[in-house]
Each structure stands twice: as C-alpha cells, then as structure tokens.
Write a protein that holds these residues in place. Structure first.
Motif, PDB file in Angstrom:
ATOM      1  N   VAL A  66       0.852  -1.185   0.000  1.00  0.00           N
ATOM      2  CA  VAL A  66       0.000   0.000   0.000  1.00  0.00           C
ATOM      3  C   VAL A  66       0.889   1.238   0.000  1.00  0.00           C
ATOM      4  O   VAL A  66       1.949   1.257   0.627  1.00  0.00           O
ATOM      5  CB  VAL A  66      -0.964  -0.023   1.213  1.00  0.00           C
ATOM      6  N   SER A  67       0.467   2.249  -0.745  1.00  0.00           N
ATOM      7  CA  SER A  67       1.253   3.475  -0.830  1.00  0.00           C
ATOM      8  C   SER A  67       0.889   4.429   0.293  1.00  0.00           C
ATOM      9  O   SER A  67      -0.167   4.309   0.927  1.00  0.00           O
ATOM     10  CB  SER A  67       1.016   4.156  -2.182  1.00  0.00           C
ATOM     11  N   LEU A  71      -2.742   5.463   2.289  1.00  0.00           N
ATOM     12  CA  LEU A  71      -2.860   5.532   3.745  1.00  0.00           C
ATOM     13  C   LEU A  71      -3.318   6.916   4.199  1.00  0.00           C
ATOM     14  O   LEU A  71      -4.119   7.031   5.131  1.00  0.00           O
ATOM     15  CB  LEU A  71      -1.534   5.177   4.409  1.00  0.00           C
ATOM     16  N   ASP A  72      -2.817   7.951   3.545  1.00  0.00           N
ATOM     17  CA  ASP A  72      -3.275   9.307   3.866  1.00  0.00           C
ATOM     18  C   ASP A  72      -4.760   9.459   3.600  1.00  0.00           C
ATOM     19  O   ASP A  72      -5.496  10.035   4.399  1.00  0.00           O
ATOM     20  CB  ASP A  72      -2.506  10.353   3.054  1.00  0.00           C
ATOM     21  N   LEU A  88      -1.383   3.413  12.131  1.00  0.00           N
ATOM     22  CA  LEU A  88      -1.777   2.851  10.842  1.00  0.00           C
ATOM     23  C   LEU A  88      -0.567   2.670   9.941  1.00  0.00           C
ATOM     24  O   LEU A  88      -0.396   1.610   9.328  1.00  0.00           O
ATOM     25  CB  LEU A  88      -2.821   3.755  10.168  1.00  0.00           C
ATOM     26  N   TYR A  89       0.293   3.671   9.868  1.00  0.00           N
ATOM     27  CA  TYR A  89       1.509   3.567   9.058  1.00  0.00           C
ATOM     28  C   TYR A  89       2.403   2.445   9.545  1.00  0.00           C
ATOM     29  O   TYR A  89       2.948   1.687   8.752  1.00  0.00           O
ATOM     30  CB  TYR A  89       2.283   4.883   9.084  1.00  0.00           C
ATOM     31  N   ALA A  90       2.566   2.348  10.856  1.00  0.00           N
ATOM     32  CA  ALA A  90       3.433   1.301  11.412  1.00  0.00           C
ATOM     33  C   ALA A  90       2.906  -0.086  11.072  1.00  0.00           C
ATOM     34  O   ALA A  90       3.688  -1.003  10.806  1.00  0.00           O
ATOM     35  CB  ALA A  90       3.545   1.465  12.922  1.00  0.00           C
ATOM     36  N   SER A 100       9.597   8.307   7.354  1.00  0.00           N
ATOM     37  CA  SER A 100       9.548   9.746   7.137  1.00  0.00           C
ATOM     38  C   SER A 100       8.208  10.188   6.579  1.00  0.00           C
ATOM     39  O   SER A 100       7.919  11.373   6.521  1.00  0.00           O
ATOM     40  CB  SER A 100      10.665  10.166   6.183  1.00  0.00           C
ATOM     41  N   TYR A 101       7.400   9.243   6.158  1.00  0.00           N
ATOM     42  CA  TYR A 101       6.095   9.574   5.606  1.00  0.00           C
ATOM     43  C   TYR A 101       5.068   9.918   6.689  1.00  0.00           C
ATOM     44  O   TYR A 101       4.033  10.474   6.395  1.00  0.00           O
ATOM     45  CB  TYR A 101       5.540   8.401   4.802  1.00  0.00           C
TER      46      TYR A 101
END
Length: 134
Positions: A66-67, A71-72, A88-90, A100-101
């Motif tokens: 997933v990009s 996710l954003d 969620l990113y983790a 860094s995102y």
C-alpha cells in the motif's frame, strides 16, 4: 512483529475505526437498513477515493503493498488523529520502509495567514502544506 500478527492488528484497527464513524459525521445519508455499526466498507473506500476491493483487502489483513497516499486518504476518511495515523503507518508499511512519511504534528496557521484570510472574505481561499494537504 511477525507479519501475520501485524496484518491481523491492521485488520482489527481498521474495523474498529470504521465502526466509530457514523454516516452523519461524514455527510452521508443514513439509509433505511444498516446491519453494520458505523460506516460500510464501500463508504470508506468512496470517501478515501480508493477501490472497494483494495480497501477490503487492506481491512482483511491481506499482504498487499500500500502506498502512503492511500494511507493518507484512508486516514482522512476515518478521521484519524496523529497518533492513530502513526499506528496505521506502522502496521501497514513494511519495517524496511522509512517512517519519514508519517504525518508531522499539525501546524497552526500563522497570524499573517489569518490576516490574509480575514481580508479575503469574499474570495474562496485554501491553505495547504508542502504535501498539498488542506
């Protein structure tokens, strides 16, 4: 964390966050028959601008790539705060991917921009950050 455990936690997190948001909170009609608490999967996918299949696979905890833009969009659709976005990113990104995102703390509007907005009351205005987030 093992990939299976991470994906299961991602699945549970997305389902939990989806159940917290009512259609009224995002401006959708309630409808007559609702068998699920909160939003339906297709409603989240529509709000995020991603395909229903892609969101379903993500919520089912399938091992998909997933990009960060997806996710954003999902974070915005689920109205996640900064800590929830980081979580969620983790869960969604591989461990080798640079973090860094992850969304930085929300910036406050500077007094100069507030003054400009007050003066432009008859013109449509948008303030965005360096990532074009409004």
């Amino acid at each position: 964390m093992k990939p299976e455990t991470r994906l299961q936690a991602l699945s549970e997190f997305l389902k939990n966050q989806r159940s917290k948001i009512t259609p009224q909170m995002v401006g959708l009609p309630v409808g007559t028959r609702r068998r699920t608490p909160g939003l339906r999967r297709e409603e989240v996918a529509q709000l995020a601008g991603v395909s229903l299949t892609w969101y379903t696979w993500l919520e089912q905890g399938r091992d998909i790539k997933v990009s960060t833009s997806v996710l954003d969009a999902i974070s915005s659709a689920l109205q996640l705060n900064n800590d929830e976005r980081r979580y969620l990113y983790a869960l969604a990104l591989e461990e080798g991917v640079k973090q860094s995102y992850i969304i930085e703390n929300e910036k406050e509007i500077s007094p100069a921009l507030v003054k400009i907005l007050q003066e432009l009351r008859y013109c449509p205005t948008i303030i965005s950050d360096r990532r074009s987030q409004i």
